[in-house]
Design an enzyme around this catalytic site. Structure first.
Site, PDB file in Angstrom:
ATOM      1  N   GLU A 167     -54.459  73.963 -44.632  1.00  0.00           N
ATOM      2  CA  GLU A 167     -54.840  72.573 -44.869  1.00  0.00           C
ATOM      3  C   GLU A 167     -56.213  72.526 -45.545  1.00  0.00           C
ATOM      4  O   GLU A 167     -57.123  73.283 -45.189  1.00  0.00           O
ATOM      5  CB  GLU A 167     -54.894  71.856 -43.522  1.00  0.00           C
ATOM      6  CG  GLU A 167     -55.320  70.405 -43.555  1.00  0.00           C
ATOM      7  CD  GLU A 167     -55.372  69.793 -42.156  1.00  0.00           C
ATOM      8  OE1 GLU A 167     -55.549  68.569 -42.059  1.00  0.00           O
ATOM      9  OE2 GLU A 167     -55.231  70.548 -41.164  1.00  0.00           O
ATOM     10  N   LYS A 206     -50.521  63.532 -45.637  1.00  0.00           N
ATOM     11  CA  LYS A 206     -50.517  63.616 -44.178  1.00  0.00           C
ATOM     12  C   LYS A 206     -50.367  62.237 -43.554  1.00  0.00           C
ATOM     13  O   LYS A 206     -51.152  61.318 -43.823  1.00  0.00           O
ATOM     14  CB  LYS A 206     -51.804  64.294 -43.708  1.00  0.00           C
ATOM     15  CG  LYS A 206     -51.855  64.603 -42.219  1.00  0.00           C
ATOM     16  CD  LYS A 206     -53.117  65.401 -41.903  1.00  0.00           C
ATOM     17  CE  LYS A 206     -53.168  65.818 -40.436  1.00  0.00           C
ATOM     18  NZ  LYS A 206     -54.392  66.616 -40.156  1.00  0.00           N
ATOM     19  N   CYS A 209     -50.528  69.955 -40.473  1.00  0.00           N
ATOM     20  CA  CYS A 209     -51.229  70.106 -39.199  1.00  0.00           C
ATOM     21  C   CYS A 209     -50.733  69.167 -38.093  1.00  0.00           C
ATOM     22  O   CYS A 209     -49.648  69.376 -37.557  1.00  0.00           O
ATOM     23  CB  CYS A 209     -52.732  69.959 -39.424  1.00  0.00           C
ATOM     24  SG  CYS A 209     -53.742  70.679 -38.101  1.00  0.00           S
TER      25      CYS A 209
END
Length: 295
Positions: free
Chosen positions: A48, A119, A152
């Protein structure tokens, strides 16, 4: 339905980005991608925010480091590398689109840029910095198979994996910056690994998580990158907590369908009861909504 495909090797590249050092980080990423390529890997997964580092002082610092996808410096460097080496690359990148900043993952391949994921679930101090993702849960059709992306903390939401599996994803690549979880016993398996094992098994999908290591501005990261088969068992990893490592595993996407069939009667997707609890797939118009929009 895609017919028989050849297995390929996938690499998760666990390394330590340096906050703010985009040029040095891109050089480090390229060095490790080339190393994995020499070892036979065809798909590379990087952490990330691999190009910028993670712990930004403020939004102004992030804005100075972020760049557009696919036109920006970081995206173009990875696209050129994928073209040159005839490989697929997934990397977390800091994306700038106008005044908005996204914690994104990009997929590119031998023919260039393929797509972007933003995200959806922002973690802790990401919230004042980034705009929540607005591209939904795309699944990208490639010559290798159907690939989904996440970043994540997205991995803490089982709906994400189920939705992509139902959309046809066979492999989900996840750039991560995992941090220690509260109350985690030191001898226990990392919670992140446990959650992704469960997601791989319960959806019958390959999952590849590439984490970073090190301590950045006081924030430690846990490493433990892992590559999981559709039965939930590790094909490579977990990697060490504090060491750089390139995990490599063989991926055979033709095994996905047979792995989902647990026995003559049970299938992890076929046994679903959407008549009772609904169907997680949302229409694109809903997926493109922007909750908690930040500009």
């Amino acid at each position: 339905m895609i017919k028989h495909r050849e297995p390929f090797k996938l690499a998760c590249i666990q390394y330590r980005p340096v906050i703010g050092a985009v040029g040095d980080n891109l050089a480090a990423m390229e060095k490790r991608v080339r190393e994995a390529h020499r070892a036979g890997a065809r798909v590379m997964v990087l952490p990330e925010l691999a190009d910028t580092g993670y712990v930004f002082r403020d939004r102004a610092e992030l804005a100075d480091l972020a760049s557009p996808i696919p036109e920006g410096r970081s995206a173009q460097a990875l696209v050129a590398l994928a073209r040159e080496l005839d490989i697929y690359v997934v990397s977390g990148l800091a994306e700038r689109e106008g005044q908005r900043l996204y914690n994104s993952a990009m997929l590119c391949g031998p023919d260039g840029y393929i797509g972007t994921y933003r995200k959806l679930h922002l973690w802790d101090r990401e919230n004042p910095l980034f705009t929540p993702g607005d591209l939904g849960l795309p699944v990208f059709e490639t010559d290798l198979g159907r690939i989904g992306l996440a970043v994540c903390y997205d991995g803490w939401f089982p709906e994400l994996f189920r939705t992509m599996a139902l959309k046809g994803a066979e492999l989900i690549c996840i750039p991560t910056n995992w941090v220690p979880m509260p109350a985690q016993p030191p001898e226990a398996e990392a919670m992140a690994n446990t959650l992704h094992r469960a997601a791989a098994h319960s959806n019958g999908i390959f999952i590849a998580c590439a984490d970073r290591i090190g301590v950045e501005r006081g924030q430690p990261f846990i490493g433990r990158s892992i590559i999981l088969g559709p039965d939930g068992w590790a094909l490579a990893g977990p990697a060490p907590e504090n060491e750089e490592e390139i995990l490599i595993a063989g991926i055979d996407l033709d095994k996905v369908a047979s792995t989902r069939a647990l026995n003559a009667f049970n299938d992890v997707l076929g046994d679903r009861r959407p008549d009772v609890y609904g169907d997680p797939i949302v229409e694109p118009s809903t997926a493109n909504s922007q909750p908690n929009e930040r500009t």
